[in-house]
Write a protein that holds these residues in place. Structure first.
Motif, PDB file in Angstrom:
ATOM      1  N   PHE A 169       2.897   3.444  10.291  1.00 63.75           N
ATOM      2  CA  PHE A 169       2.450   3.789   8.936  1.00 63.75           C
ATOM      3  C   PHE A 169       0.985   3.394   8.742  1.00 63.75           C
ATOM      4  O   PHE A 169       0.168   4.187   8.250  1.00 63.75           O
ATOM      5  N   ILE A 170       0.633   2.164   9.151  1.00 66.90           N
ATOM      6  CA  ILE A 170      -0.742   1.687   8.993  1.00 66.90           C
ATOM      7  C   ILE A 170      -1.703   2.507   9.852  1.00 66.90           C
ATOM      8  O   ILE A 170      -2.840   2.804   9.436  1.00 66.90           O
ATOM      9  N   ALA A 171      -1.274   2.900  11.058  1.00 70.31           N
ATOM     10  CA  ALA A 171      -2.126   3.711  11.935  1.00 70.31           C
ATOM     11  C   ALA A 171      -2.479   5.036  11.274  1.00 70.31           C
ATOM     12  O   ALA A 171      -3.643   5.467  11.274  1.00 70.31           O
ATOM     13  N   ASN A 184       9.507 -11.194  -0.362  1.00 72.80           N
ATOM     14  CA  ASN A 184       9.363  -9.954   0.400  1.00 72.80           C
ATOM     15  C   ASN A 184       9.783  -8.756  -0.426  1.00 72.80           C
ATOM     16  O   ASN A 184       9.261  -7.660  -0.260  1.00 72.80           O
ATOM     17  N   THR A 185      10.736  -8.954  -1.311  1.00 72.28           N
ATOM     18  CA  THR A 185      11.206  -7.857  -2.159  1.00 72.28           C
ATOM     19  C   THR A 185      10.249  -7.600  -3.318  1.00 72.28           C
ATOM     20  O   THR A 185       9.797  -6.469  -3.536  1.00 72.28           O
ATOM     21  N   LEU A 186       9.908  -8.656  -4.065  1.00 71.26           N
ATOM     22  CA  LEU A 186       9.079  -8.479  -5.257  1.00 71.26           C
ATOM     23  C   LEU A 186       7.649  -8.048  -4.921  1.00 71.26           C
ATOM     24  O   LEU A 186       7.088  -7.186  -5.603  1.00 71.26           O
ATOM     25  N   LEU A 187       7.054  -8.644  -3.895  1.00 71.30           N
ATOM     26  CA  LEU A 187       5.668  -8.317  -3.579  1.00 71.30           C
ATOM     27  C   LEU A 187       5.512  -6.852  -3.184  1.00 71.30           C
ATOM     28  O   LEU A 187       4.461  -6.241  -3.422  1.00 71.30           O
ATOM     29  N   ILE A 188       6.528  -6.281  -2.566  1.00 77.37           N
ATOM     30  CA  ILE A 188       6.479  -4.851  -2.248  1.00 77.37           C
ATOM     31  C   ILE A 188       6.602  -4.018  -3.517  1.00 77.37           C
ATOM     32  O   ILE A 188       5.857  -3.059  -3.737  1.00 77.37           O
ATOM     33  N   ILE A 189       7.545  -4.400  -4.383  1.00 80.66           N
ATOM     34  CA  ILE A 189       7.747  -3.660  -5.636  1.00 80.66           C
ATOM     35  C   ILE A 189       6.522  -3.770  -6.548  1.00 80.66           C
ATOM     36  O   ILE A 189       6.244  -2.866  -7.341  1.00 80.66           O
ATOM     37  N   THR A 205      11.163   6.950  -2.924  1.00 79.80           N
ATOM     38  CA  THR A 205      12.071   6.821  -1.775  1.00 79.80           C
ATOM     39  C   THR A 205      11.850   5.506  -1.034  1.00 79.80           C
ATOM     40  O   THR A 205      12.789   4.943  -0.474  1.00 79.80           O
ATOM     41  N   SER A 206      10.612   5.010  -1.038  1.00 79.27           N
ATOM     42  CA  SER A 206      10.330   3.747  -0.341  1.00 79.27           C
ATOM     43  C   SER A 206      10.993   2.568  -1.038  1.00 79.27           C
ATOM     44  O   SER A 206      11.630   1.723  -0.395  1.00 79.27           O
ATOM     45  N   MET A 230       0.824  -1.209   0.000  1.00 81.02           N
ATOM     46  CA  MET A 230       0.000   0.000   0.000  1.00 81.02           C
ATOM     47  C   MET A 230       0.858   1.259   0.000  1.00 81.02           C
ATOM     48  O   MET A 230       0.550   2.239  -0.682  1.00 81.02           O
ATOM     49  N   GLY A 231       1.943   1.236   0.770  1.00 80.66           N
ATOM     50  CA  GLY A 231       2.797   2.409   0.831  1.00 80.66           C
ATOM     51  C   GLY A 231       3.487   2.695  -0.485  1.00 80.66           C
ATOM     52  O   GLY A 231       3.532   3.836  -0.954  1.00 80.66           O
TER      53      GLY A 231
END
Length: 567
Positions: free
Chosen positions: A461-463, A552-557, A421-422, A134-135
């Protein structure tokens, strides 16, 4: 209540901490074995608190999100790059293909259902239980050439869809991989039998032992026995007895001896053990238990057993150790008197099988006398010095450099694009985590600090996301309706089932490794625990670490990629 409302509006930081506290509490509540988890709990509380119309600077969530992403990359960096080597390539390729399915399935379902960009990103994030998507998606949406109102509407739609699809994304993943997947691999009994056979080949010890029982004991133990006429130790040299036990693959050591004259000595290799001697044996508990019936009656003596030993975590960095099995390491001269108590890789505890291959950056826990430990640690790599200090120079520099690189943009079809930046912070974390595994004298982040960066970073972040989206959450839920829950089931199940089929028929992995690789590529730790319980073995963890690093890397990207696909 009016005063409290005004206070939270004037001091929004208090609203954030209220959301964290209540969210962690709700997330910890269990119904049977199911719990919402901290992220979903914080999001739901944030939506409720957000009804107070509290304004929070977007910079707050950006700071904590960058900290979280760097920590993620730092944790998995060594395994991510280790997987690029020849031995790890099949698992890397498996993870990449499965992650592609994790992207394509939600994308096609979102298009078929008529969802907008924000709803699709929320579906991807919730169904694959990767909150950070989401971020990254939000950062990408902010770069699009649409109105600010449209951007905000899409961003506010994400937490709605995330919340609806996350529940099955978590509980459903564990259920599919622990119950449905074994049936696709030939049935649970067949998977358990094949797992036990592989455990034998890997040197797990007595396969009839319940693996879950090991966690109830300290793996390495020190016990004392009196030598009698029937003892297998009688009239044997210390070295001879240790070699005899070693031939049965039971790596045990004589640590102390109390002679008949009651003097206590440190054993030398050629000392001949006499009747009436009392010997202290050390080694892994299951090995000691397997030999104690032949050693003589056990004794409990404070003077004999009260001697200093230490536990040391050692990073594997020496070239002559990388690629060796645990058994090969145990048989090296410098490991005399130094049992291996535990093994961790990318923060995941692995079973200590004799044929487990050591990789750069592994943490192995050794137990023994300090002089023996110092010698072994120097030959293996780097002994971790216990400290509560985080190398903030390393952390700060990593986030800054990653953020600068991520902020650089290029144009595709006239649209300015960048990693953001993320994305830059994530990649910097991967590189800095890898550097730490090669040069562990600097860049230390203690596990408690890493936990804070991961959990507090993400949940803050989620909050903020929940509080900010709170006013529009109800209206957004009316738009997507409960039909999204069914779409989420499909988005969760399709990649998992595809992973099982690929592991069995294309990559031809062992069934236990197929389950572990599938859980790792989907980064679902809860499912890994359910799988291990189902197959009655910790073996699936061997397939989890490399695929987890890649996933963890690809799913964020994919948060970036999905936004581009939807626009």
């Amino acid at each position: 209540m009016t005063w409290l409302h005004h206070t939270f509006q004037q001091y929004p930081e208090l609203a954030i901490f209220l959301t964290l506290s209540a969210g962690f509490f709700i997330g910890s509540l269990k119904v049977g074995k199911f719990s919402l988890g901290s992220v979903t709990g914080v999001l739901l509380v944030g939506v409720i608190v957000g009804q107070l119309d509290i304004s929070i600077s977007a910079n707050v969530k950006s700071v904590f999100f960058l900290m979280f992403l760097f920590a993620v990359g730092y944790s998995v960096g060594p395994q991510f790059f280790a997987g690029l080597k020849k031995d790890g390539l099949p698992q890397v390729l498996f993870a990449v293909l499965m992650c592609v399915v994790c992207l394509v399935a939600p994308w096609l379902l979102a298009v078929a259902s008529g969802y907008n960009v924000g709803q699709a990103a929320g579906l991807l994030s919730g169904s694959q239980t990767i909150s950070a998507t989401m971020g990254v998606a939000s950062d990408t949406i902010k770069q699009l050439s649409v109105s600010e109102a449209q951007k905000q509407a899409w961003i506010n739609a994400m937490p709605v869809c995330y919340a609806v699809t996350y529940i099955f994304g978590t509980a459903g993943s564990a259920w599919i991989l622990s119950s449905i997947a074994p049936l696709m691999l030939g049935g649970i009994e067949k998977v358990r039998a094949e797992t036990k056979e592989l455990e034998k080949k890997l040197g797990s010890g007595d396969p009839t032992l319940d693996p879950g029982m090991r966690s109830a004991f300290i793996p390495v133990t020190f016990r004392a026995y009196e030598v009698t006429d029937q003892s297998i130790a009688l009239n044997k040299q210390v070295q001879q007895l240790e070699e005899e036990l070693g031939r049965r693959n039971h790596r045990l050591f004589i640590e102390r001896i109390r002679k008949n004259d009651k003097t206590i000595i440190d054993p030398v290799p050629d000392y001949v053990i006499q009747k009436g001697d009392e010997i202290v044996l050390s080694g892994r508990r299951e090995y000691v238990l397997g030999e104690e019936s032949g050693l003589g009656p056990e004794i409990v003596d404070l003077e004999l057993l009260n001697f200093p030993v230490e536990n040391v975590m050692v990073y594997v960095i020496k070239k002559n150790i990388i690629g060796k099995t645990i058994n090969e390491l145990r048989n090296m001269d410098f490991m005399h008197g130094v049992p291996v108590q535990s093994l961790r890789r990318a923060g995941i505890s692995l079973p200590v099988y004799g044929e487990t291959v050591l990789q750069r950056g592994d943490n192995i826990e050794l137990v023994g006398y300090k002089k023996d430990m110092d010698k072994a640690a120097a030959q293996i790599g780097y002994a971790e010095i216990p400290t509560d200090k985080t190398d903030m120079i390393y952390v700060g520099l990593g986030i800054v450099l990653g953020g600068i690189v991520g902020a650089m943009s290029f144009k595709a079809g006239g649209v300015p694009l960048s990693l953001s930046t993320s994305g830059g912070a994530l990649i910097a974390g991967l590189i800095f985590g890898w550097l730490r595994s090669r040069h562990p004298a600097f860049g230390n982040i203690p596990e408690p600090a890493l936990w804070v960066m991961n959990n507090v970073g993400l949940n803050t972040f989620i909050a903020v996301v929940g509080i900010t989206a709170g006013p529009s959450f109800v209206e957004g839920f009316k738009q997507v309706g409960w039909g999204l829950f069914l779409v989420g089931i499909g988005a969760t199940a399709i990649p998992l089932l595809a992973g099982i089929l690929m592991g069995r028929y294309i990559f031809k992995f062992h069934p236990a490794l197929t389950l572990g690789c599938t859980a790792g590529a989907r980064t679902t730790t809860a499912a890994l625990s359910a799988i291990q319980e189902s197959v009655q073995s910790k073996l699936p963890a061997l397939g989890y670490t490399i695929t987890y690093a890649v996933g963890n890397t690809l799913l964020i990207i994919w948060g970036v990629v999905l936004v581009l696909l939807m626009t």
